[in-house]
Design a protein around this motif. Structure first.
Motif, PDB file in Angstrom:
ATOM      1  N   MET A   1       0.855  -1.245  -0.194  1.00  0.00           N
ATOM      2  CA  MET A   1      -0.075   0.096  -0.080  1.00  0.00           C
ATOM      3  C   MET A   1       0.885   1.223  -0.044  1.00  0.00           C
ATOM      4  O   MET A   1       2.029   1.249   0.615  1.00  0.00           O
ATOM      5  N   SER A   2       0.628   2.198  -0.621  1.00  0.00           N
ATOM      6  CA  SER A   2       1.455   3.280  -1.080  1.00  0.00           C
ATOM      7  C   SER A   2       1.056   4.230   0.153  1.00  0.00           C
ATOM      8  O   SER A   2       0.091   4.251   0.909  1.00  0.00           O
ATOM      9  N   PHE A   3       2.002   5.361   0.269  1.00  0.00           N
ATOM     10  CA  PHE A   3       1.717   6.477   1.265  1.00  0.00           C
ATOM     11  C   PHE A   3       0.384   7.176   1.215  1.00  0.00           C
ATOM     12  O   PHE A   3      -0.090   7.423   2.070  1.00  0.00           O
ATOM     13  N   ILE A   4      -0.030   7.316  -0.064  1.00  0.00           N
ATOM     14  CA  ILE A   4      -1.208   8.032  -0.343  1.00  0.00           C
ATOM     15  C   ILE A   4      -2.331   7.245   0.203  1.00  0.00           C
ATOM     16  O   ILE A   4      -3.273   7.730   0.881  1.00  0.00           O
ATOM     17  N   GLU A  46     -12.329  19.199  12.623  1.00  0.00           N
ATOM     18  CA  GLU A  46     -12.317  19.919  11.237  1.00  0.00           C
ATOM     19  C   GLU A  46     -11.419  21.331  11.358  1.00  0.00           C
ATOM     20  O   GLU A  46     -10.882  21.687  10.692  1.00  0.00           O
ATOM     21  N   THR A  47     -11.479  22.113  12.493  1.00  0.00           N
ATOM     22  CA  THR A  47     -10.891  23.090  12.946  1.00  0.00           C
ATOM     23  C   THR A  47      -9.230  22.689  12.387  1.00  0.00           C
ATOM     24  O   THR A  47      -8.401  23.782  12.181  1.00  0.00           O
ATOM     25  N   HIS A  48      -8.759  21.781  12.922  1.00  0.00           N
ATOM     26  CA  HIS A  48      -7.430  21.231  12.808  1.00  0.00           C
ATOM     27  C   HIS A  48      -6.991  20.860  11.450  1.00  0.00           C
ATOM     28  O   HIS A  48      -5.846  20.745  11.422  1.00  0.00           O
ATOM     29  N   LEU A  49      -7.892  20.665  10.723  1.00  0.00           N
ATOM     30  CA  LEU A  49      -7.403  20.383   9.356  1.00  0.00           C
ATOM     31  C   LEU A  49      -7.051  21.545   8.533  1.00  0.00           C
ATOM     32  O   LEU A  49      -6.887  21.341   7.323  1.00  0.00           O
ATOM     33  N   GLY A  50      -7.300  22.569   8.952  1.00  0.00           N
ATOM     34  CA  GLY A  50      -6.737  23.696   8.293  1.00  0.00           C
ATOM     35  C   GLY A  50      -5.264  23.799   7.848  1.00  0.00           C
ATOM     36  O   GLY A  50      -5.063  24.172   6.864  1.00  0.00           O
ATOM     37  N   ALA A  51      -4.573  23.406   8.892  1.00  0.00           N
ATOM     38  CA  ALA A  51      -3.222  23.341   8.535  1.00  0.00           C
ATOM     39  C   ALA A  51      -2.924  22.209   7.585  1.00  0.00           C
ATOM     40  O   ALA A  51      -1.916  22.562   6.686  1.00  0.00           O
ATOM     41  N   LEU A  52      -3.474  21.125   7.539  1.00  0.00           N
ATOM     42  CA  LEU A  52      -3.295  20.208   6.642  1.00  0.00           C
ATOM     43  C   LEU A  52      -3.686  20.380   5.253  1.00  0.00           C
ATOM     44  O   LEU A  52      -3.201  20.450   4.132  1.00  0.00           O
ATOM     45  N   GLN A  53      -4.912  21.343   5.164  1.00  0.00           N
ATOM     46  CA  GLN A  53      -5.495  21.909   4.006  1.00  0.00           C
ATOM     47  C   GLN A  53      -4.321  22.840   3.364  1.00  0.00           C
ATOM     48  O   GLN A  53      -4.085  22.898   2.074  1.00  0.00           O
ATOM     49  N   ASN A  54      -3.713  23.538   4.394  1.00  0.00           N
ATOM     50  CA  ASN A  54      -2.698  24.807   3.767  1.00  0.00           C
ATOM     51  C   ASN A  54      -1.577  24.000   3.121  1.00  0.00           C
ATOM     52  O   ASN A  54      -1.022  24.466   2.177  1.00  0.00           O
ATOM     53  N   THR A  55      -1.311  22.867   3.829  1.00  0.00           N
ATOM     54  CA  THR A  55       0.119  22.063   3.318  1.00  0.00           C
ATOM     55  C   THR A  55      -0.255  21.607   1.830  1.00  0.00           C
ATOM     56  O   THR A  55       0.565  21.698   0.955  1.00  0.00           O
ATOM     57  N   LEU A  56      -1.612  21.041   1.583  1.00  0.00           N
ATOM     58  CA  LEU A  56      -1.748  20.421   0.576  1.00  0.00           C
ATOM     59  C   LEU A  56      -2.014  21.574  -0.788  1.00  0.00           C
ATOM     60  O   LEU A  56      -1.717  21.409  -1.700  1.00  0.00           O
ATOM     61  N   LYS A  57      -2.480  22.606  -0.344  1.00  0.00           N
ATOM     62  CA  LYS A  57      -2.668  23.698  -1.198  1.00  0.00           C
ATOM     63  C   LYS A  57      -1.325  24.310  -1.765  1.00  0.00           C
ATOM     64  O   LYS A  57      -1.176  24.859  -2.716  1.00  0.00           O
ATOM     65  N   GLN A  58      -0.380  24.141  -0.967  1.00  0.00           N
ATOM     66  CA  GLN A  58       1.065  24.652  -1.289  1.00  0.00           C
ATOM     67  C   GLN A  58       1.982  23.550  -1.972  1.00  0.00           C
ATOM     68  O   GLN A  58       2.955  23.733  -2.122  1.00  0.00           O
ATOM     69  N   GLY A  59       1.281  22.542  -2.205  1.00  0.00           N
ATOM     70  CA  GLY A  59       1.666  21.528  -3.036  1.00  0.00           C
ATOM     71  C   GLY A  59       2.576  20.414  -2.319  1.00  0.00           C
ATOM     72  O   GLY A  59       3.198  19.631  -2.738  1.00  0.00           O
ATOM     73  N   GLY A  60       2.339  20.820  -0.512  1.00  0.00           N
ATOM     74  CA  GLY A  60       3.146  19.766   0.076  1.00  0.00           C
ATOM     75  C   GLY A  60       2.446  18.265   0.317  1.00  0.00           C
ATOM     76  O   GLY A  60       1.293  18.299  -0.135  1.00  0.00           O
ATOM     77  N   THR A  61       3.061  17.284   0.876  1.00  0.00           N
ATOM     78  CA  THR A  61       2.693  16.193   1.274  1.00  0.00           C
ATOM     79  C   THR A  61       2.488  16.168   2.657  1.00  0.00           C
ATOM     80  O   THR A  61       3.536  16.138   3.114  1.00  0.00           O
TER      81      THR A  61
END
Length: 123
Positions: A1-4, A46-61
């Motif tokens: 199983m991959s990381f994703i 859900e409020t803590h997901l903001g940081a994760l969403q920002n990481t994804l928006k910036q192209g991070g993993t």
């Protein structure tokens, strides 16, 4: 199983944990609706997901470690003694149930796709 795949299953699992914890919080709020001085509780996830969403928006993993830090937690809502609105709690319960059902469908679909990939790879 991959990381994703691990991240997807991990995030879905945490979201399902949040719905279960939210169910418990709503039940506690309803049970204590007439308790003087009671402070409503909710779930922070859900409020803590903001940081994760920002990481994804910036192209991070996101790392698996960062996903582990996103555990849903109970937290006080409003001020102690604020009245518990039973109609709002029942509506939140209904919304939470729908969210849980949607998450289960997504998880089921994801597992079905993985199963298809594994079974097709055996041929």
């Amino acid at each position: 199983m991959s990381f994703i795949d691990q991240s997807t299953v991990g995030l879905l699992s945490m979201a399902l944990d949040a719905t279960a914890l939210r169910q418990r919080a709503i039940a506690q709020n309803i049970a204590n609706a007439n308790t003087p001085g009671y402070q409503r509780i909710g779930v922070s996830f859900e409020t803590h997901l903001g940081a994760l969403q920002n990481t994804l928006k910036q192209g991070g993993t996101p790392s698996l470690a960062s996903l582990r830090d996103l555990r849903p937690m109970l937290e006080p809502v409003g001020k102690p003694g604020d009245p518990v609105a039973l109609d709002m709690e029942v509506a939140a319960l209904s919304d939470n149930t729908l969210q849980q059902q949607a998450l289960l469908k997504v998880l089921n679909k994801h597992m079905s796709l993985l199963s298809t990939a594994v079974n097709e790879g055996k041929r």
